[in-house]
Motif scaffolding. Structure first.
Motif, PDB file in Angstrom:
ATOM      1  N   LYS A   1     -44.436  38.753 -25.433  1.00  0.00           N
ATOM      2  CA  LYS A   1     -44.545  39.886 -24.529  1.00  0.00           C
ATOM      3  C   LYS A   1     -43.727  39.669 -23.265  1.00  0.00           C
ATOM      4  N   VAL A   2     -43.843  38.491 -22.669  1.00  0.00           N
ATOM      5  CA  VAL A   2     -43.084  38.213 -21.449  1.00  0.00           C
ATOM      6  C   VAL A   2     -41.579  38.279 -21.732  1.00  0.00           C
ATOM      7  N   GLN A   3     -41.176  37.819 -22.905  1.00  0.00           N
ATOM      8  CA  GLN A   3     -39.764  37.920 -23.297  1.00  0.00           C
ATOM      9  C   GLN A   3     -39.338  39.379 -23.409  1.00  0.00           C
ATOM     10  N   ASP A   4     -40.213  40.228 -23.960  1.00  0.00           N
ATOM     11  CA  ASP A   4     -39.912  41.658 -24.049  1.00  0.00           C
ATOM     12  C   ASP A   4     -39.678  42.248 -22.662  1.00  0.00           C
ATOM     13  N   GLU A   5     -40.511  41.857 -21.688  1.00  0.00           N
ATOM     14  CA  GLU A   5     -40.372  42.404 -20.341  1.00  0.00           C
ATOM     15  C   GLU A   5     -39.013  42.039 -19.740  1.00  0.00           C
ATOM     16  N   ALA A   6     -38.572  40.806 -20.001  1.00  0.00           N
ATOM     17  CA  ALA A   6     -37.246  40.410 -19.523  1.00  0.00           C
ATOM     18  C   ALA A   6     -36.175  41.305 -20.131  1.00  0.00           C
ATOM     19  N   GLY A   7     -36.300  41.584 -21.426  1.00  0.00           N
ATOM     20  CA  GLY A   7     -35.343  42.471 -22.080  1.00  0.00           C
ATOM     21  C   GLY A   7     -35.363  43.871 -21.505  1.00  0.00           C
ATOM     22  N   HIS A   8     -36.555  44.368 -21.197  1.00  0.00           N
ATOM     23  CA  HIS A   8     -36.647  45.705 -20.604  1.00  0.00           C
ATOM     24  C   HIS A   8     -35.914  45.752 -19.271  1.00  0.00           C
ATOM     25  N   GLY A   9     -36.090  44.706 -18.472  1.00  0.00           N
ATOM     26  CA  GLY A   9     -35.387  44.662 -17.193  1.00  0.00           C
ATOM     27  C   GLY A   9     -33.885  44.702 -17.383  1.00  0.00           C
ATOM     28  N   LEU A  10     -33.385  43.970 -18.373  1.00  0.00           N
ATOM     29  CA  LEU A  10     -31.945  43.939 -18.620  1.00  0.00           C
ATOM     30  C   LEU A  10     -31.426  45.296 -19.081  1.00  0.00           C
ATOM     31  N   TYR A  11     -32.174  45.975 -19.976  1.00  0.00           N
ATOM     32  CA  TYR A  11     -31.758  47.321 -20.401  1.00  0.00           C
ATOM     33  C   TYR A  11     -31.622  48.235 -19.191  1.00  0.00           C
ATOM     34  N   LEU A  12     -32.605  48.163 -18.304  1.00  0.00           N
ATOM     35  CA  LEU A  12     -32.654  49.088 -17.182  1.00  0.00           C
ATOM     36  C   LEU A  12     -31.612  48.757 -16.118  1.00  0.00           C
ATOM     37  N   TYR A  13     -31.372  47.469 -15.867  1.00  0.00           N
ATOM     38  CA  TYR A  13     -30.288  47.106 -14.953  1.00  0.00           C
ATOM     39  C   TYR A  13     -28.955  47.607 -15.509  1.00  0.00           C
ATOM     40  N   ALA A  14     -28.766  47.477 -16.825  1.00  0.00           N
ATOM     41  CA  ALA A  14     -27.528  47.955 -17.434  1.00  0.00           C
ATOM     42  C   ALA A  14     -27.394  49.469 -17.285  1.00  0.00           C
ATOM     43  N   ALA A  15     -28.495  50.192 -17.458  1.00  0.00           N
ATOM     44  CA  ALA A  15     -28.451  51.653 -17.277  1.00  0.00           C
ATOM     45  C   ALA A  15     -28.105  51.995 -15.833  1.00  0.00           C
ATOM     46  N   CYS A  16     -28.639  51.222 -14.894  1.00  0.00           N
ATOM     47  CA  CYS A  16     -28.373  51.485 -13.481  1.00  0.00           C
ATOM     48  C   CYS A  16     -26.911  51.197 -13.135  1.00  0.00           C
ATOM     49  N   GLU A  17     -26.337  50.202 -13.787  1.00  0.00           N
ATOM     50  CA  GLU A  17     -24.937  49.857 -13.517  1.00  0.00           C
ATOM     51  C   GLU A  17     -23.989  50.980 -13.897  1.00  0.00           C
ATOM     52  N   THR A  18     -24.404  51.853 -14.826  1.00  0.00           N
ATOM     53  CA  THR A  18     -23.546  52.987 -15.186  1.00  0.00           C
ATOM     54  C   THR A  18     -23.427  53.985 -14.044  1.00  0.00           C
ATOM     55  N   LEU A  19     -24.245  53.827 -13.013  1.00  0.00           N
ATOM     56  CA  LEU A  19     -24.205  54.719 -11.845  1.00  0.00           C
ATOM     57  C   LEU A  19     -23.367  54.152 -10.715  1.00  0.00           C
ATOM     58  N   GLY A  20     -22.665  53.042 -10.989  1.00  0.00           N
ATOM     59  CA  GLY A  20     -21.726  52.511 -10.005  1.00  0.00           C
ATOM     60  C   GLY A  20     -22.284  51.454  -9.082  1.00  0.00           C
ATOM     61  N   VAL A  21     -23.431  50.857  -9.437  1.00  0.00           N
ATOM     62  CA  VAL A  21     -23.976  49.751  -8.656  1.00  0.00           C
ATOM     63  C   VAL A  21     -24.034  48.514  -9.547  1.00  0.00           C
ATOM     64  N   SER A  22     -23.871  47.346  -8.941  1.00  0.00           N
ATOM     65  CA  SER A  22     -23.910  46.113  -9.717  1.00  0.00           C
ATOM     66  C   SER A  22     -25.317  45.540  -9.735  1.00  0.00           C
ATOM     67  N   ARG A  23     -25.569  44.712 -10.727  1.00  0.00           N
ATOM     68  CA  ARG A  23     -26.871  44.053 -10.806  1.00  0.00           C
ATOM     69  C   ARG A  23     -27.096  43.148  -9.599  1.00  0.00           C
ATOM     70  N   ASP A  24     -26.041  42.497  -9.140  1.00  0.00           N
ATOM     71  CA  ASP A  24     -26.161  41.639  -7.953  1.00  0.00           C
ATOM     72  C   ASP A  24     -26.626  42.451  -6.741  1.00  0.00           C
ATOM     73  N   GLU A  25     -26.049  43.635  -6.572  1.00  0.00           N
ATOM     74  CA  GLU A  25     -26.458  44.497  -5.450  1.00  0.00           C
ATOM     75  C   GLU A  25     -27.945  44.838  -5.533  1.00  0.00           C
ATOM     76  N   LEU A  26     -28.388  45.175  -6.729  1.00  0.00           N
ATOM     77  CA  LEU A  26     -29.779  45.578  -6.912  1.00  0.00           C
ATOM     78  C   LEU A  26     -30.729  44.425  -6.615  1.00  0.00           C
ATOM     79  N   VAL A  27     -30.383  43.238  -7.092  1.00  0.00           N
ATOM     80  CA  VAL A  27     -31.240  42.072  -6.843  1.00  0.00           C
ATOM     81  C   VAL A  27     -31.297  41.764  -5.349  1.00  0.00           C
ATOM     82  N   GLU A  28     -30.152  41.848  -4.681  1.00  0.00           N
ATOM     83  CA  GLU A  28     -30.137  41.581  -3.243  1.00  0.00           C
ATOM     84  C   GLU A  28     -30.992  42.594  -2.480  1.00  0.00           C
TER      85      GLU A  28
END
Length: 315
Positions: free
Chosen positions: A78-105
């Motif tokens: 389950k915890v592994q699934d949650e990590a995957g969900h976060g990655l899917y969503l960060y990738a979706a957010c990156e399509t809007l012109g923001v980087s994952r590094d920016e979001l984490v910061e």
């Protein structure tokens, strides 16, 4: 839409965007969109992604103390699934012109939020089941409509996430059902856990509609399909029969069936507590961000190595 509107005026672009929204179609990354729509999506998707990653912490707290190898394997998955969900969503957010590094910061700086529910501690192993049943159950109510959200990458990510969340909810319910068939101490542990997590689970849907500054516009754009209060009511209606089947009591003296409405009536959560948690004054706010910051810092060498390898490969 983009290819057809190259060189079009702002008014024409807005009209085309409005037409897509009106017919409940999808906006894609290369399509024109209002800046306010883009910013709203970044805020919502980033908050969702952060919640998945921060949400690994409360249950990860019990991986090393699971009562059996089977329970440990379930929790690890389950915890592994949650990590995957976060990655899917960060990738979706990156399509809007923001980087994952920016979001984490932004998260680490306190400029972006994550779900209030993850600022509560997991004090007993029963909490693993209660989070699966109540917290993931609330997440399902909130997220299934997002499969039809107006932004394509977000909606497609949500399809897989919701399928996996449904397993998590069933796993949590099964764990609690096993415990309530056990000893008096186990049944008491389950009831105490439900008492602690019931109200924070209701708060997951956000403030009442009258106090929600973003809901109306998000629904007009098709980002959200239901209001906070509609989703909260759906969750209560779904959960009360499950609680009866488990044999646990939900800690709300106002909870009763309303035949005239065809729904359960229920009392209001403590919105002052909700505001305090959102403000950063919850039981575990500082701990959650400190752990996330430490993990980010300790993983810097991995990111640097991956970046160097990608550059070398490209050369």
């Amino acid at each position: 839409m983009t290819a057809q509107l190259q060189g079009a005026s702002d008014a024409a672009l807005q009209e085309a965007f409005d037409a897509v929204i009106a017919r409940h179609d999808r906006i894609e990354p290369r399509d024109w969109m209002p800046e306010a729509y883009r910013k709203t999506l970044v805020r919502q998707i980033a908050q969702h992604a952060h919640s998945e990653i921060i949400g690994m912490q409360p249950e990860g707290n019990w991986i090393g103390r699971a009562p059996s190898l089977r329970r440990k394997a379930i929790l690890l998955a389950k915890v592994q699934d949650e990590a995957g969900h976060g990655l899917y969503l960060y990738a979706a957010c990156e399509t809007l012109g923001v980087s994952r590094d920016e979001l984490v910061e932004l998260l680490l700086a306190g400029k972006q939020k994550y779900s209030s529910i993850f600022n509560y501690p997991t004090l007993s192993y029963a909490d693993v089941g209660t989070i699966g049943w109540l917290v993931d159950g609330a997440a399902i109510c909130n997220q299934v409509p997002l499969c039809r959200t107006s932004y394509g990458p977000y909606g497609r990510a949500m399809i897989r996430i919701c399928k996996e969340e449904s397993f998590h909810q069933r796993q949590g319910y099964e764990l609690l059902a096993t415990m309530v068939r056990g000893t008096d101490e186990q049944r008491a542990m389950v009831q105490e856990s439900v008492d602690r997590f019931w109200w924070p689970s209701l708060m997951m849907f956000g403030p009442p509609d009258t106090d929600s500054p973003n809901s109306a516009q998000s629904m007009a754009w098709g980002i959200k399909r239901n209001s906070n209060d509609e989703l909260r009511q759906k969750f209560v209606d779904m959960t009360v029969p499950q609680a009866d089947a488990l044999g646990v009591t939900l800690p709300d003296p106002a909870l009763r069936w309303n035949a005239a409405r065809g729904h359960y009536d229920f009392g209001p959560p403590d919105w002052d507590e909700f505001a305090a948690v959102i403000r950063g004054d919850g039981p575990c706010n500082a701990q959650r961000i400190a752990h996330r910051r430490a993990a980010h810092d300790e993983g810097s060498w991995v990111r640097e190595a991956a970046t160097a390898f990608a550059a070398r490969t490209e050369r």
